[in-house]
Motif scaffolding. Structure first.
Motif, short mmCIF file in Angstrom:
data_model
loop_
_atom_site.label_atom_id
_atom_site.label_comp_id
_atom_site.label_asym_id
_atom_site.label_seq_id
_atom_site.Cartn_x
_atom_site.Cartn_y
_atom_site.Cartn_z
N PRO A 93 0.78 -1.29 -0.03
CA PRO A 93 -0.06 -0.04 0.02
C PRO A 93 0.85 1.24 0.08
O PRO A 93 1.98 1.21 0.52
N PHE A 94 0.21 2.18 -0.58
CA PHE A 94 1.02 3.65 -0.62
C PHE A 94 -0.03 4.73 -0.78
O PHE A 94 -1.19 4.38 -1.54
N ASP A 95 0.33 5.96 -0.58
CA ASP A 95 -0.49 7.12 -0.81
C ASP A 95 0.11 7.85 -1.76
O ASP A 95 1.46 8.05 -1.93
N TRP A 96 -0.66 8.75 -2.49
CA TRP A 96 -0.30 9.47 -3.76
C TRP A 96 -1.10 10.52 -3.59
O TRP A 96 -2.15 10.86 -3.63
N PRO A 97 -0.26 11.94 -3.79
CA PRO A 97 1.16 11.94 -3.87
C PRO A 97 1.90 11.77 -2.63
O PRO A 97 1.28 11.93 -1.65
N VAL A 98 3.19 11.78 -2.78
CA VAL A 98 3.93 11.48 -1.48
C VAL A 98 4.37 12.56 -0.84
O VAL A 98 4.88 13.80 -1.57
N LYS A 99 3.95 12.87 0.30
CA LYS A 99 3.98 14.08 1.28
C LYS A 99 4.92 13.88 2.22
O LYS A 99 5.50 14.57 2.68
N ALA A 100 5.25 12.49 2.59
CA ALA A 100 6.25 12.03 3.62
C ALA A 100 6.74 10.61 3.19
O ALA A 100 6.21 9.93 2.52
N PRO A 101 7.91 10.45 3.78
CA PRO A 101 8.75 9.24 3.37
C PRO A 101 7.69 7.90 3.76
O PRO A 101 6.96 8.14 4.73
N GLN A 102 7.53 7.22 2.92
CA GLN A 102 6.71 5.80 3.02
C GLN A 102 7.40 4.84 2.56
O GLN A 102 8.38 4.79 1.72
N THR A 103 7.20 3.67 3.41
CA THR A 103 7.82 2.29 3.22
C THR A 103 6.98 1.13 3.53
O THR A 103 6.21 1.33 4.37
N ALA A 104 6.76 0.39 2.34
CA ALA A 104 5.90 -0.78 2.38
C ALA A 104 6.77 -1.95 2.14
O ALA A 104 7.34 -1.95 1.28
N LYS A 105 6.57 -3.25 2.94
CA LYS A 105 7.44 -4.31 2.63
C LYS A 105 6.29 -5.61 2.68
O LYS A 105 5.27 -5.58 3.49
N ALA A 106 6.40 -6.50 2.10
CA ALA A 106 6.01 -7.74 1.73
C ALA A 106 6.89 -8.84 1.86
O ALA A 106 8.02 -8.78 1.18
N GLN A 107 6.54 -10.09 2.21
CA GLN A 107 7.42 -11.15 1.90
C GLN A 107 6.76 -12.39 1.29
O GLN A 107 5.63 -12.94 1.66
N GLY A 108 7.23 -12.64 0.10
CA GLY A 108 6.80 -13.73 -0.61
C GLY A 108 6.94 -15.20 0.14
O GLY A 108 7.80 -15.32 0.94
N GLU A 109 6.31 -15.98 -0.40
CA GLU A 109 6.52 -17.64 0.19
C GLU A 109 7.31 -18.54 -0.57
O GLU A 109 7.85 -19.23 0.00
N HIS A 110 7.33 -18.26 -2.04
CA HIS A 110 7.84 -19.42 -2.77
C HIS A 110 8.42 -18.62 -4.25
O HIS A 110 9.54 -18.74 -4.33
N GLU A 111 7.48 -17.85 -4.73
CA GLU A 111 8.06 -17.37 -6.10
C GLU A 111 8.65 -16.09 -5.81
O GLU A 111 9.41 -15.50 -6.93
N LEU A 112 8.16 -15.30 -4.94
CA LEU A 112 8.98 -14.20 -4.65
C LEU A 112 9.65 -14.02 -3.15
O LEU A 112 9.12 -14.75 -2.22
N GLY A 113 10.59 -13.26 -3.03
CA GLY A 113 11.00 -13.25 -1.47
C GLY A 113 10.82 -12.00 -1.01
O GLY A 113 9.49 -11.49 -1.13
N ALA A 114 11.63 -11.03 -0.52
CA ALA A 114 11.30 -9.61 0.36
C ALA A 114 10.97 -8.86 -1.00
O ALA A 114 11.87 -8.78 -2.06
N VAL A 115 9.87 -7.97 -0.83
CA VAL A 115 9.56 -7.13 -1.77
C VAL A 115 9.47 -5.61 -0.95
O VAL A 115 8.68 -5.64 0.03
N ALA A 116 10.08 -4.70 -1.20
CA ALA A 116 10.01 -3.65 -0.67
C ALA A 116 9.94 -2.10 -1.40
O ALA A 116 10.26 -2.03 -2.64
N LEU A 117 8.71 -1.31 -1.10
CA LEU A 117 8.56 -0.07 -1.82
C LEU A 117 8.87 1.09 -1.09
O LEU A 117 8.52 1.34 0.33
N GLU A 118 9.92 1.89 -1.38
CA GLU A 118 10.06 3.16 -0.60
C GLU A 118 9.95 4.35 -1.61
O GLU A 118 10.20 4.43 -2.82
N LEU A 119 9.16 5.21 -1.01
CA LEU A 119 8.87 6.49 -1.61
C LEU A 119 9.32 7.76 -0.84
O LEU A 119 9.08 7.83 0.64
N LYS A 120 9.82 8.76 -1.37
CA LYS A 120 10.60 9.89 -0.64
C LYS A 120 9.83 11.31 -1.40
O LYS A 120 9.96 11.30 -2.70
N PRO A 121 9.46 12.18 -0.70
CA PRO A 121 8.89 13.25 -1.49
C PRO A 121 10.14 14.01 -2.09
O PRO A 121 11.43 13.82 -1.65
#
Length: 172
Positions: free
Chosen positions: A144-172
């Motif tokens: 999840p993320f909010d748009w437009p970016v007004k403050a730093p945002q980080t979202a992370k998820a962990q896959g179980e088999h086909e994907l490993g760690a997934v991370a989104l970083e947004l900075k204004p």
């Protein structure tokens, strides 16, 4: 009179410009799997509205581009969620979005130049990553993320088999 006209045109151009001044990065890990026959996964990354999961924009599409007569495209439908949201209506390859499959490891996608993000109206969204592998599985994660970016945002998820760690970083 000329000065006020050019100032008005400059102000209008500034207001018409997209509100995309954010630094956006997606890190995604493709795990090395111990299987007899390993094929690099096809990966789709897109943006959905958080409220109803309606499609908003394609960000990345990795598949086998080297097959003769665009033969790799016939397997895109194995990424079922993306295919139903956007894929079946597209002509591949997609300029600025499509690239070759990637080997296992961590991959970084710079989203700052993604045309689809720049055009998003303000709101709550999800960045969706789907991976599917021949003779393997399929997996989807949402960040999840909010748009437009007004403050730093980080979202992370962990896959179980086909994907490993997934991370989104947004900075204004």
């Amino acid at each position: 009179m000329k000065l006020s006209y050019s100032m008005a045109m400059g102000a209008a151009a500034a207001l018409a410009a997209p509100a995309f001044a954010a630094d956006a990065t997606l890190k995604l890990e493709l795990p090395q799997l111990s299987v007899a026959e390993y094929h690099k996964p096809y990966v789709a990354v897109w943006v959905e509205k958080a409220s109803d999961q309606g499609f908003a924009s394609n960000v990345a599409l990795w598949y086998d581009l080297k097959k003769r007569d665009n033969g790799g495209a016939k397997w895109l439908k194995d990424m079922r969620t993306w295919w139903r949201k956007s894929g079946r209506e597209l002509q591949t390859p997609i300029d600025g979005v499509t690239a070759a499959t990637r080997a296992p490891g961590e991959h970084v996608i710079g989203l700052s130049a993604a045309k689809g993000l720049a055009a998003l109206p303000p709101g709550n969204y999800q960045l969706v990553v789907e991976a599917a592998r021949e003779n393997g599985g399929r997996e989807v994660v949402r960040l999840p993320f909010d748009w437009p970016v007004k403050a730093p945002q980080t979202a992370k998820a962990q896959g179980e088999h086909e994907l490993g760690a997934v991370a989104l970083e947004l900075k204004p």
